[in-house]
Design a protein around this motif. Structure first.
Motif, PDB file in Angstrom:
ATOM      1  N   ALA A 151       2.376   1.635  -3.499  1.00  0.00           N
ATOM      2  CA  ALA A 151       1.351   2.027  -4.476  1.00  0.00           C
ATOM      3  C   ALA A 151       0.931   3.478  -4.272  1.00  0.00           C
ATOM      4  CB  ALA A 151       0.141   1.104  -4.347  1.00  0.00           C
ATOM      5  N   PHE A 152       0.801   3.882  -3.002  1.00  0.00           N
ATOM      6  CA  PHE A 152       0.390   5.251  -2.691  1.00  0.00           C
ATOM      7  C   PHE A 152       1.437   6.267  -3.158  1.00  0.00           C
ATOM      8  CE2 PHE A 152       0.560   8.875   0.217  1.00  0.00           C
ATOM      9  CZ  PHE A 152      -0.720   9.364   0.065  1.00  0.00           C
ATOM     10  N   GLY A 179      -8.516   7.170 -12.853  1.00  0.00           N
ATOM     11  CA  GLY A 179      -7.294   7.323 -12.064  1.00  0.00           C
ATOM     12  C   GLY A 179      -7.311   8.578 -11.210  1.00  0.00           C
ATOM     13  N   ASN A 211       1.423   6.397  -7.116  1.00  0.00           N
ATOM     14  CA  ASN A 211       0.114   6.290  -7.767  1.00  0.00           C
ATOM     15  C   ASN A 211       0.082   7.002  -9.124  1.00  0.00           C
ATOM     16  OD1 ASN A 211      -1.273   9.113  -7.331  1.00  0.00           O
ATOM     17  ND2 ASN A 211      -0.244   8.627  -5.418  1.00  0.00           N
ATOM     18  N   LEU A 225      -7.343   8.737  -1.832  1.00  0.00           N
ATOM     19  CA  LEU A 225      -6.045   8.964  -1.220  1.00  0.00           C
ATOM     20  C   LEU A 225      -5.933  10.315  -0.538  1.00  0.00           C
ATOM     21  CD1 LEU A 225      -3.774   7.444  -4.011  1.00  0.00           C
ATOM     22  CD2 LEU A 225      -4.611   6.374  -1.931  1.00  0.00           C
ATOM     23  N   LYS A 260       0.821  -1.206   0.000  1.00  0.00           N
ATOM     24  CA  LYS A 260       0.000   0.000   0.000  1.00  0.00           C
ATOM     25  C   LYS A 260       0.858   1.261   0.000  1.00  0.00           C
ATOM     26  CE  LYS A 260      -3.900   2.117   2.417  1.00  0.00           C
ATOM     27  NZ  LYS A 260      -4.804   2.011   3.597  1.00  0.00           N
ATOM     28  N   GLN A 274      -7.350   8.903  -7.144  1.00  0.00           N
ATOM     29  CA  GLN A 274      -6.324   9.703  -6.491  1.00  0.00           C
ATOM     30  C   GLN A 274      -6.927  10.742  -5.549  1.00  0.00           C
ATOM     31  OE1 GLN A 274      -3.798  11.709  -9.283  1.00  0.00           O
ATOM     32  NE2 GLN A 274      -2.164  12.010  -7.810  1.00  0.00           N
TER      33      GLN A 274
END
Length: 254
Positions: free
Chosen positions: A167-168, A239, A171, A247, A164, A243
């Motif tokens: 990926a964060f 996407g 991103n 996030l 995670k 985002q």
């Protein structure tokens, strides 16, 4: 974003078409070689509905193949990020398999699976899978030292959290790679249809080339470009939505 994508493609298409017509005028080529604008318009009116259905069929296969490739590349890349022998083996396999051109493997797939949906779907997924896998392995295998160090020292690090975090922090790269591979999925599906399938716009392109009908080819290319642009714009919008909605509201808290 969507109008911009369409606008950019239409400008490029018209510029290319204008170049072809300029060559036709300069070298006095016949309509058989490069169609006239009137011939192109008449052909578009004749085949538009049929080609529109073919492009939508191809796009549907490309989207399913792309989703399968993303899911598989994510799972394999998460395993491939490991620093043990399993991760090393996956990396070596990914690099070596990438060296094989899918075009060379396509006839084998058609022999084994026939010329139906399964072959088109598999080839579409394979063409966009390897670039996705290599990018995902690079992203998930690269530690984010400043953040991961805290969780490692406090004993809270788990593999899910590690994935995670990476990926964060990457991103934007993940969105770019995923959107870019969508073009490969579309190309892969068209290539599969062109080689041996019995449906889709690639199949129609093959027939048009057998007939040496450049007008049909140009109409097909126009529709392919329009719907590829639509799919790319949709992916970029998804996407950005992920985002901003998933996030950023968390205040970058993992």
């Amino acid at each position: 974003m969507l109008p911009k994508r369409i606008y950019q493609f239409v400008v490029i298409y018209l510029a290319a078409l204008g170049g072809l017509l300029a060559i036709k005028l300069v070298f006095a080529l016949s309509d058989y070689v490069i169609p006239s604008p009137a011939d192109l318009w008449q052909t578009a009116r004749t085949v538009f509905n049929r080609y529109l259905g073919d492009v939508l069929d191809t796009l549907a296969v490309a989207i399913v193949g792309h989703v399968l490739a993303i899911a598989l590349a994510t799972v394999v890349a998460i395993i491939g990020r490991l620093t043990n022998w399993v991760g090393a083996l996956i990396k070596v396999a990914a690099y070596n398999l990438q060296a094989y051109p899918i075009v060379a493997v396509a006839p084998i797939i058609f022999i084994l699976l026939g010329d139906g949906l399964a072959s088109r779907l598999l080839i579409a997924a394979m063409i966009c899978y390897f670039p996705l896998l290599l990018s995902f392995i690079g992203i998930f295998a690269e530690p984010v030292a400043d953040i991961e160090h805290f969780y490692t020292m406090t004993g809270r690090m788990r593999w899910q959290l590690e994935v995670k975090i990476r990926a964060f922090e990457n991103n934007a790269k993940l969105i770019t790679v995923t959107a870019g591979s969508a073009t490969l999925a579309m190309v892969g599906t068209i290539v599969a249809e062109f080689f041996g399938a019995n449906a889709g716009i690639g199949y129609s392109l093959r027939i048009a080339l057998y007939q040496s009908d450049m007008a049909k080819v140009l109409v097909a290319l126009f529709l392919i470009g329009i719907f590829t642009s639509l799919y790319l714009a949709l992916l970029e919008r998804i996407g950005l939505w992920l985002q901003h909605k998933l996030l950023l509201p968390k205040g970058r808290a993992l």
